[in-house]
Design an enzyme around this catalytic site. Structure first.
Site, short mmCIF file in Angstrom:
data_model
loop_
_atom_site.label_atom_id
_atom_site.label_comp_id
_atom_site.label_asym_id
_atom_site.label_seq_id
_atom_site.Cartn_x
_atom_site.Cartn_y
_atom_site.Cartn_z
N SER A 191 -11.43 -1.32 0.27
CA SER A 191 -10.09 -1.37 0.86
C SER A 191 -10.11 -2.04 2.23
O SER A 191 -9.36 -3.01 2.47
CB SER A 191 -9.52 0.05 1.00
OG SER A 191 -9.23 0.61 -0.25
N ASP B 262 0.86 -1.18 0.00
CA ASP B 262 0.00 0.00 0.00
C ASP B 262 0.90 1.23 0.00
O ASP B 262 1.95 1.22 -0.64
CB ASP B 262 -0.92 -0.02 1.23
CG ASP B 262 -2.26 0.65 0.98
OD1 ASP B 262 -2.27 1.90 0.94
OD2 ASP B 262 -3.28 -0.05 0.84
N HIS C 22 -3.46 5.97 3.86
CA HIS C 22 -4.24 4.79 3.50
C HIS C 22 -3.58 3.51 3.96
O HIS C 22 -4.23 2.61 4.51
CB HIS C 22 -4.47 4.77 1.99
CG HIS C 22 -5.43 3.73 1.53
ND1 HIS C 22 -5.05 2.45 1.17
CD2 HIS C 22 -6.78 3.77 1.35
CE1 HIS C 22 -6.11 1.75 0.80
NE2 HIS C 22 -7.17 2.53 0.90
#
Length: 504
Positions: free
Chosen positions: A449, A227, A277
């Site tokens: 996600s 990520d 994120h």
């Protein structure tokens, strides 16, 4: 035959005006003039994106290999002239360890040297890089003739203009790409406090995760998260990774993303999250069962290996795609990693990442990928890449309604394998509680996600319970514990997993 058709398509303008003369010299001249005309008029980014949007809006997969030479070349012109070539004896010949395709690579490089700039360049003038693990080379191409010639060559699995950034030319693509350092105080109805003081997200109970902890907490299993990296500013995901009921495990951080406009640059910007994120995803999968009043992760005793492989969740650029592929091959080579979680993707297929996914899959890794989270420019798209691949397990998010309903911004489709409850029905802001980027702070995250990271954590629980199992056995157990098994729903796959049933 496909390569021949592509070449003919580029020259169709010339053929439409050729007379009935059989003089080969005239035909050759017309063909050369056509190439020259096209060389001066590449498609605009708006025209290129229109072709991409036309494909994906019809729920078809966009592959550059299905485009004609002029379109590929045009995208290369607008993409720093970077062309990535996947070569090999066949579609499965992507791994250098099991390949004898060196002669193909050398022949292709020589062809480029012969055609590009009328033979005025040497290989070192246009070769950007040769991948150390996969049958891939990156080259700098200026001429349409070079693309036409490559499409006619044997031994090419794909050619892609990997420098082209689709999102740079979409006026509505202003979503922030999934990044943010926000924090939010949790509503007391959205968690339950358990010993030694950790908060269990309400979504975990929808999958019987807390009950599954009586059998497994993920010990001994490594989860690789590719990520945007991992925060250095939350101690629970760093030096206090072993906290409360979490013990005997490790967290490691790496970086493969190069933040540079120069394609030849190889210096990464480190393992730390500069988006937010990645921190949320690693926390959902493996945050400690702490005594600090913070949210716990699904597999709170698993090992965590975090890779900053991309700048944001949208794999739209040469260095993003290369960073993710390098992270995949690195994790594929680690015996301690069983599960890989990727809450990132693109609406365009990326050959380099496809090769790397297959590389890791062939080494026994169970790879979970996000089915897609809509923004203003992708709400017409089905399941995204790489979740649509057969080698990945596609996950999306649903609400807690009494019937199956995708979350407000989640994609669905026939490629989905599992779903995770991550949103209150009718209230899109009430999603999964997680650790924030900073110490002592919390946040809510949603979309496909968090659903993907949650499922990766459940897989780690199962694998820890059965350490001798293969990835196929673990995946089958997940399927058997899901709502729709033995059937697969056309939009939601096997549905929600019951973690307790999966680990028993």
């Amino acid at each position: 035959m496909k390569n021949l058709n592509l070449r003919l398509a580029v020259l169709v303008a010339a053929f439409s005006v050729i007379s009935c003369s059989n003089d080969p010299a005239i035909e050759t001249l017309e063909e050369e003039n056509s190439v020259v005309t096209l060389q001066k008029t590449p498609l605009t980014p708006t025209q290129i994106n229109a072709k991409i949007n036309e494909t994906v809006s019809s729920r078809e997969r966009f592959e550059w290999t299905n485009m004609d030479a002029h379109t590929i070349w045009s995208a290369t012109v607008h993409g720093d002239q970077i062309l990535t070539i996947g070569y090999g004896n066949d579609d499965n010949d992507f791994n250098k360890e099991n390949s004898n395709a060196e002669s193909i690579k050398n022949r292709l490089l020589q062809r480029i040297a012969t055609v590009e700039a009328n033979g005025q360049k040497t290989i070192k003038d246009f070769l950007i890089e040769e991948d150390s693990q996969l049958n891939i080379i990156d080259v700098k191409i200026e001429d349409l003739e070079t693309v036409i010639d490559l499409l006619s060559q044997k031994g090419i699995r794909y050619i892609e203009p990997t420098g082209y950034r689709y999102l740079d030319h979409e006026v509505t693509a202003k979503s922030g790409a999934g990044c943010g350092y926000e924090s939010e105080t949790l509503n007391s109805a959205d968690y339950t406090t358990v010993a030694p003081g950790a908060k269990v997200p309400w979504t975990f109970y929808k999958h019987n995760i807390p009950a599954a902890w009586s059998y497994s907490t993920g010990s001994g299993v490594g989860i690789g998260v590719i990520d945007t990296g991992l925060t250095p500013n939350n101690s629970l995901m760093n030096g206090s990774f072993n906290d409360g009921y979490s013990s005997g495990r490790y967290v490691q951080k790496y970086g493969t993303f190069v933040d540079s406009i120069w394609p030849w640059s190889t210096r990464t910007d480190g393992p730390n999250d500069k988006c937010g994120h990645g921190t949320s995803m690693t926390a959902v999968a493996a945050a400690p069962r702490n005594n600090d009043g913070m949210p716990v992760g699904v597999a709170y005793n698993s090992n965590l290996i975090s890779y900053r492989g991309t700048k944001n969740v949208l794999l739209d650029g040469y260095h993003e795609q290369k960073g993710v592929a390098n992270a995949l091959t690195a994790l594929g080579n680690r015996s301690d990693v069983k599960v890989i979680s990727m809450s990132i993707g693109h609406i365009i297929s990326v050959g380099r990442i496809k090769d790397a996914v297959r590389y890791a899959n062939n080494r026994g890794k169970l790879i979970f990928a996000a089915g897609g989270t809509s923004t203003t420019f992708t709400n017409f798209v089905g399941v995204i890449f790489p979740a649509w691949m057969d080698e990945t397990v596609a996950v999306t998010g649903v609400t807690d309604a009494s019937y199956y309903k995708e979350c407000d911004i989640c994609h669905k489709g026939s490629d989905i394998d599992f779903t995770v409850v991550m949103q209150r029905h009718g209230n899109g802001s009430r999603t999964t509680p997680v650790l924030s980027y900073y110490n002592g702070q919390t946040d809510y995250v949603g979309g496909s996600s968090v659903a993907t990271a949650t499922t990766a954590g459940i897989a780690a629980l199962v694998w820890s319970r059965h350490p001798g199992w293969s990835k196929t056995q673990v995946l089958n157990r997940l399927k058997q514990s899901a709502d729709f098994y033995p059937y697969k729903n056309s939009q939601y796959g096997y549905g929600n997993i019951d973690a307790l049933q999966a680990v028993q």
